[in-house]
Scaffold this motif. Structure first.
Motif, PDB file in Angstrom:
ATOM      1  N   LYS B  19       0.820  -1.214   0.000  1.00 44.89           N
ATOM      2  CA  LYS B  19       0.000   0.000   0.000  1.00 44.89           C
ATOM      3  C   LYS B  19       0.852   1.261   0.000  1.00 44.89           C
ATOM      4  N   GLY B  20       1.589   1.463  -1.081  1.00 45.04           N
ATOM      5  CA  GLY B  20       2.383   2.681  -1.167  1.00 45.04           C
ATOM      6  C   GLY B  20       3.760   2.505  -0.568  1.00 45.04           C
ATOM      7  N   LEU B  21       4.546   1.651  -1.198  1.00 49.53           N
ATOM      8  CA  LEU B  21       5.867   1.330  -0.658  1.00 49.53           C
ATOM      9  C   LEU B  21       6.960   2.068  -1.424  1.00 49.53           C
ATOM     10  N   ASP B  22       7.916   2.633  -0.694  1.00 48.13           N
ATOM     11  CA  ASP B  22       9.070   3.283  -1.302  1.00 48.13           C
ATOM     12  C   ASP B  22      10.343   2.617  -0.797  1.00 48.13           C
ATOM     13  N   LEU B  23      11.241   2.350  -1.731  1.00 48.44           N
ATOM     14  CA  LEU B  23      12.515   1.731  -1.338  1.00 48.44           C
ATOM     15  C   LEU B  23      13.576   2.044  -2.390  1.00 48.44           C
ATOM     16  N   SER B  24      14.732   2.489  -1.933  1.00 45.97           N
ATOM     17  CA  SER B  24      15.843   2.759  -2.866  1.00 45.97           C
ATOM     18  C   SER B  24      17.060   1.955  -2.443  1.00 45.97           C
ATOM     19  N   VAL B  25      17.651   1.309  -3.426  1.00 41.32           N
ATOM     20  CA  VAL B  25      18.838   0.496  -3.145  1.00 41.32           C
ATOM     21  C   VAL B  25      19.945   0.893  -4.128  1.00 41.32           C
ATOM     22  N   ASN B  26      21.128   1.168  -3.583  1.00 42.34           N
ATOM     23  CA  ASN B  26      22.270   1.505  -4.450  1.00 42.34           C
ATOM     24  C   ASN B  26      23.217   0.315  -4.589  1.00 42.34           C
ATOM     25  N   ASN B  27      24.036   0.364  -5.629  1.00 42.58           N
ATOM     26  CA  ASN B  27      25.042  -0.679  -5.831  1.00 42.58           C
ATOM     27  C   ASN B  27      25.916  -0.789  -4.587  1.00 42.58           C
ATOM     28  N   GLY B  28      26.264  -1.996  -4.243  1.00 45.68           N
ATOM     29  CA  GLY B  28      27.165  -2.224  -3.114  1.00 45.68           C
ATOM     30  C   GLY B  28      26.480  -2.281  -1.753  1.00 45.68           C
ATOM     31  N   GLU B  29      25.172  -2.055  -1.726  1.00 49.77           N
ATOM     32  CA  GLU B  29      24.485  -2.014  -0.424  1.00 49.77           C
ATOM     33  C   GLU B  29      23.810  -3.342  -0.072  1.00 49.77           C
ATOM     34  N   VAL B  30      23.663  -3.553   1.230  1.00 52.41           N
ATOM     35  CA  VAL B  30      22.837  -4.664   1.704  1.00 52.41           C
ATOM     36  C   VAL B  30      21.707  -4.074   2.539  1.00 52.41           C
ATOM     37  N   HIS B  31      20.493  -4.418   2.140  1.00 49.10           N
ATOM     38  CA  HIS B  31      19.315  -3.957   2.884  1.00 49.10           C
ATOM     39  C   HIS B  31      18.637  -5.144   3.538  1.00 49.10           C
ATOM     40  N   ALA B  32      18.151  -4.936   4.750  1.00 54.57           N
ATOM     41  CA  ALA B  32      17.346  -5.982   5.383  1.00 54.57           C
ATOM     42  C   ALA B  32      15.927  -5.470   5.507  1.00 54.57           C
ATOM     43  N   ILE B  33      14.979  -6.310   5.121  1.00 59.30           N
ATOM     44  CA  ILE B  33      13.577  -5.944   5.322  1.00 59.30           C
ATOM     45  C   ILE B  33      13.011  -6.893   6.364  1.00 59.30           C
ATOM     46  N   MET B  34      12.509  -6.333   7.421  1.00 61.06           N
ATOM     47  CA  MET B  34      11.963  -7.144   8.514  1.00 61.06           C
ATOM     48  C   MET B  34      10.494  -6.793   8.703  1.00 61.06           C
ATOM     49  N   GLY B  35       9.824  -7.586   9.495  1.00 60.36           N
ATOM     50  CA  GLY B  35       8.420  -7.271   9.754  1.00 60.36           C
ATOM     51  C   GLY B  35       7.654  -8.521  10.104  1.00 60.36           C
ATOM     52  N   PRO B  36       6.526  -8.346  10.763  1.00 66.50           N
ATOM     53  CA  PRO B  36       5.731  -9.508  11.155  1.00 66.50           C
ATOM     54  C   PRO B  36       5.169 -10.256   9.943  1.00 66.50           C
ATOM     55  N   TYR B 205      14.090 -12.645  11.668  1.00 71.32           N
ATOM     56  CA  TYR B 205      14.916 -12.669  12.864  1.00 71.32           C
ATOM     57  C   TYR B 205      16.200 -11.907  12.706  1.00 71.32           C
ATOM     58  N   GLN B 206      16.655 -11.405  13.796  1.00 70.87           N
ATOM     59  CA  GLN B 206      17.907 -10.668  13.864  1.00 70.87           C
ATOM     60  C   GLN B 206      19.109 -11.602  13.638  1.00 70.87           C
ATOM     61  N   ARG B 207      18.943 -12.903  13.968  1.00 68.58           N
ATOM     62  CA  ARG B 207      20.128 -13.773  14.000  1.00 68.58           C
ATOM     63  C   ARG B 207      20.903 -13.832  12.677  1.00 68.58           C
ATOM     64  N   LEU B 208      20.185 -13.745  11.532  1.00 70.24           N
ATOM     65  CA  LEU B 208      20.872 -13.735  10.235  1.00 70.24           C
ATOM     66  C   LEU B 208      21.782 -12.504  10.138  1.00 70.24           C
ATOM     67  N   LEU B 209      21.309 -11.420  10.767  1.00 74.79           N
ATOM     68  CA  LEU B 209      22.028 -10.151  10.650  1.00 74.79           C
ATOM     69  C   LEU B 209      23.262 -10.103  11.555  1.00 74.79           C
ATOM     70  N   ASP B 210      23.455 -11.169  12.362  1.00 76.36           N
ATOM     71  CA  ASP B 210      24.714 -11.314  13.073  1.00 76.36           C
ATOM     72  C   ASP B 210      25.817 -11.692  12.096  1.00 76.36           C
ATOM     73  N   TYR B 211      25.418 -12.346  11.025  1.00 69.27           N
ATOM     74  CA  TYR B 211      26.384 -12.819  10.021  1.00 69.27           C
ATOM     75  C   TYR B 211      26.471 -11.874   8.832  1.00 69.27           C
ATOM     76  N   ILE B 212      25.299 -11.391   8.414  1.00 71.62           N
ATOM     77  CA  ILE B 212      25.289 -10.475   7.273  1.00 71.62           C
ATOM     78  C   ILE B 212      24.997  -9.082   7.816  1.00 71.62           C
ATOM     79  N   ILE B 213      25.961  -8.225   7.740  1.00 68.53           N
ATOM     80  CA  ILE B 213      25.774  -6.897   8.327  1.00 68.53           C
ATOM     81  C   ILE B 213      25.110  -5.978   7.299  1.00 68.53           C
ATOM     82  N   PRO B 214      23.892  -5.548   7.583  1.00 73.94           N
ATOM     83  CA  PRO B 214      23.192  -4.710   6.605  1.00 73.94           C
ATOM     84  C   PRO B 214      23.598  -3.239   6.719  1.00 73.94           C
ATOM     85  N   ASP B 215      23.494  -2.557   5.583  1.00 74.26           N
ATOM     86  CA  ASP B 215      23.712  -1.110   5.613  1.00 74.26           C
ATOM     87  C   ASP B 215      22.451  -0.412   6.098  1.00 74.26           C
ATOM     88  N   PHE B 216      21.301  -1.008   5.719  1.00 74.21           N
ATOM     89  CA  PHE B 216      20.015  -0.425   6.114  1.00 74.21           C
ATOM     90  C   PHE B 216      19.071  -1.527   6.586  1.00 74.21           C
TER      91      PHE B 216
END
Lengths: 472, 253
Positions: B19-36, B205-216
């Motif tokens: 319902k109206g989503l905005d997301l920008s990703v640049n080269n070289g970045e890692v983004h994590a999307i979380m949510g219920p 879960y946060q646990r993946l992000l212990d290994y993969i460090i996201p920029d956002f």
């Protein structure tokens, strides 16, 4: 028919056949006093009575033979090569798949050297007509004993058949080289062929038999074959059937298997092309501890029609049977599957499984599928099921999301679907060859009736079947 | 900008999921999307990859500056988009080798490159297998058929390694993994990271992000990104749970 065609042009095929039989009875019956002659005479009398099946009957309501039976056919009561170079037929061998090839041309056994061969291990391979003369005691013991007594087309075949393949494997013999039968139809006019095969596996014996049906030209033909297999105690039969015929061919293939104690049957049909194909499989588990695996795959398109009728009779306890038939029907193709498992009252501890799966690629393609169990014993494990569906959408997306185009993704899935049956082929070289044919078939590159089906990817060895009119 | 999603609205069978989503990703970045659960994370991944059955009612998905919403899934893949499936599909009868060779060569054809020969492909496969610690016998098996949960996810990363995408979206690649498999999968993803490519990891879960460090880190809630932040946002979520976000969203509206 051959002799008095003009006079009998406008009467129904049944009447024509009756007249033809009576005109040619000397050739067809042979020595009047012989055992076979009596069986044939009886079959003829029965055919005269029952004729062709009622199109509305349960067994035939989904396969329409009216057009096939309204045509005018010739029958060949004497063998003729019709200009076919039979020598070349035997030069064809398949890379890595060393088989003993036996060939039928228009229903007649062809071999330039001898009509029947007895190998050092005692195995006999050759013409059924010749075997009838040379091994009358074997023929008498088995001929007609496995077949269904009241089947219209089997009776027709019994009455009219003159030749076919005969194989006898003595007790304890394992035939190492697969025997491959190539049946070719090549005639310049509409042809009706009734050929007959008799295959006997002695106790503790082993045989691999590959049966190929092929039509060389595009002429209309109607082939009505009967093959009887006898599997004596603890014998093993590995049977393959390849059907790759032109769209004007009608093939009615009745296969009867009679299994004795502890025998093993594996039969696998690969059906790639044909106008109308009807396969009757009749498996009689007549001894304890038998196992039967009955598999088939059919890939049909255009207006092709395929009908598989499987009847498994569990007459004795402790037997297992599994059926798996899978089909893909494209364009206006139609299919029928009728599976009937009968478990008789004494057949306790029976395991019987029956599955038919279908993929319809268009709205016009159709399938009538009817798996059916009839069980009178109480201690059995049985299951049956049928599915009709489309290609798996999730799998399509998965493949496409990796960059595979829609067309190739469909092909991969269709191939994968058929592969479940192909993987069951135990001879590796044959499996590879059939695998190749199925891939070609799915790509639309498999031509029919160029050469024997198994030689289709060896264009360097052309077989020519030019017809020499002077010999006809 | 590599991926730019603007005011995206997506419906399935008339029901609006995004319902109206905005997301920008640049080269070289890692983004994590979380949510219920059920907030549209998997829908977002599927829509970017081009799955049919989703209706984009508003907004656009720009990839390398071009709107890709009319491209087929295979065209998007050839352009460098990769979706790691939450539930990889089992395809009995198609070997991984055959599958990947077909995919690579179709992608190469799209780019005007010569097909890989069988030996070139096999060498490449051997090389990439090591990345996700795959035993050789796995590649002879049918795609995902009879694989354990961990094997399926490893196989997704193996495919990613072979296809070398520019924009990878990994949908709950960590779900169903034990701690060893999680480490292998995460290491694989990290090794594939370059200055040129970008990765979106979708996770609960946060646990993946212990290994993969996201920029956002972004929080997706009821079809919208309601909060974005750095890697510490994930830790905050782990600590406070999603209730905290829900309350914040309610307070704002």
């Amino acid at each position: 028919m051959t002799n008095s065609k003009d006079e009998i042009k406008n009467i129904p095929l049944k009447e024509k056949l009756i007249l033809t039989f009576e005109e040619n009875s000397e050739k067809l019956l042979g020595k009047k006093t012989s055992h076979i002659s009596k069986i044939k005479q009886k079959a003829f009398e029965n055919f005269k009575k029952i004729g062709f099946p009622d199109p509305k009957s349960q067994a035939w309501k989904n396969t329409d033979l009216s057009e096939v039976l309204s045509k005018d056919y010739e029958q060949l009561f004497n063998f003729s090569t019709e200009g076919t170079n039979v020598e070349e037929l035997f030069q064809c061998d398949i890379h890595n798949f060393d088989t003993h090839i036996v060939s039928l041309l228009n229903g007649w056994y062809v071999n330039p050297s001898e009509q029947i061969t007895k190998m050092p291990d005692g195995t006999i391979v050759g013409s059924l007509a010749k075997a009838t003369e040379e091994y009358p005691e074997l023929i008498e013991k088995y001929f007609g004993k496995a077949q269904n007594k009241n089947n219209n087309f089997t009776e027709l075949n019994t009455a009219f058949s003159q030749d076919g393949i005969f194989i006898f494997v003595p007790d304890g013999v394992e035939v190492l080289k697969p025997i491959q039968m190539v049946s070719i139809i090549n005639h310049e006019k509409n042809l009706l062929v009734n050929h007959r095969n008799l295959i006997i596996l002695g106790k503790n014996s082993k045989l691999t038999f590959v049966q190929c049906d092929d039509a060389i030209n595009h002429q209309t033909s109607f082939t009505n074959t009967v093959t009887e297999f006898f599997l004596e105690e603890n014998s093993n039969l590995d049977h393959y059937k390849l059907q790759n015929l032109n769209n004007n061919s009608s093939l009615l293939n009745s296969t009867y298997f009679k299994q004795e104690k502890d025998s093993n049957l594996s039969t696998n049909s690969i059906i790639l092309n044909g106008g109308i194909i009807r396969n009757n499989y009749h498996v009689n588990l007549d001894g304890e501890g038998c196992n039967s695996e009955i598999y088939g795959v059919y890939l049909m398109d255009r207006k092709q029609h395929v009908d598989n009728q499987v009847y498994v009779d569990h007459a004795k306890p402790n037997c297992t049977s599994s059926q798996l038939f899978k089909g893909i029907l494209d364009e206006q193709a139609s299919g029928v599957f009728n599976g009937h498992v009968l478990v008789r009252r004494d057949a306790q501890k029976t395991s019987a499984f029956q599955t038919n799966r279908n993929i319809l690629l268009t709205n016009e393609a159709s399938i009538d599928t009817q798996p059916f169990l009839e069980i009178y014993a109480d201690d059995v494990k049985c299951s049956h099921g049928a599915t009709v569906g489309q290609l798996d959408e999730e799998a399509m997306f998965y493949l496409r999301s990796r960059g595979i185009g829609e067309k190739n993704a469909r092909m991969l899935l269709m191939y994968a679907y058929a592969a479940e049956i192909i993987e069951k082929i135990s001879i590796e070289a044959l499996q590879l060859r059939i695998d190749d044919m199925v891939k070609k078939r799915l790509r639309g590159e498999l031509s029919v009736c160029d050469k024997c089906v198994l030689h289709c990817s060896k264009p360097d060895k052309e077989i020519s079947f030019d017809i020499d009119m002077s010999k006809v | 900008m590599l991926l730019n999603i603007r005011n995206l609205h997506v419906s399935i069978e008339g029901k609006e999921i995004i319902k109206g989503l905005d997301l920008s990703v640049n080269n070289g970045e890692v983004h994590a999307i979380m949510g219920p659960n059920g907030t549209g994370k998997s829908t977002l991944a599927a829509v970017v990859a081009g799955k049919e059955g989703y209706e984009i009612t508003e907004g656009e998905i720009l990839y390398k500056g071009k709107d890709i919403t009319d491209l087929s899934p295979e065209e998007r893949a050839c352009e460098g988009i990769f979706l790691g499936f939450q539930y990889p599909v089992e395809i009995p009868g198609v070997s991984i080798t055959n599958f990947m060779r077909t995919a690579i060569n179709e992608q190469r054809e799209y780019k005007g490159l010569k097909s890989l020969t069988a030996s070139e492909f096999l060498a490449k496969m051997e090389d990439k297998k090591k990345l996700v610690e795959i035993q050789s016998k796995l590649t002879n098996r049918s795609v995902n058929s009879g694989f354990s949960g961990g094997e399926k996810k490893k196989n997704e990363i193996f495919q990613m390694a072979l296809l070398e995408p520019t924009m990878a979206i990994l949908d709950e690649t960590d779900s169903g993994l034990d701690i060893d498999a999680l480490r292998i999968v995460a290491n694989g993803i990290n090794k594939l990271r370059t200055e040129e490519n970008a990765t979106i990891v979708i996770t609960h879960y946060q646990r993946l992000l212990d290994y993969i460090i996201p920029d956002f880190v972004h929080v997706l809630f009821e079809g919208k990104i309601v909060k974005s932040g750095g890697k510490n946002l994930a830790l905050e979520l782990e600590e406070k749970g999603y209730e905290w976000i829900k309350e914040e969203v309610e307070r704002m509206s």
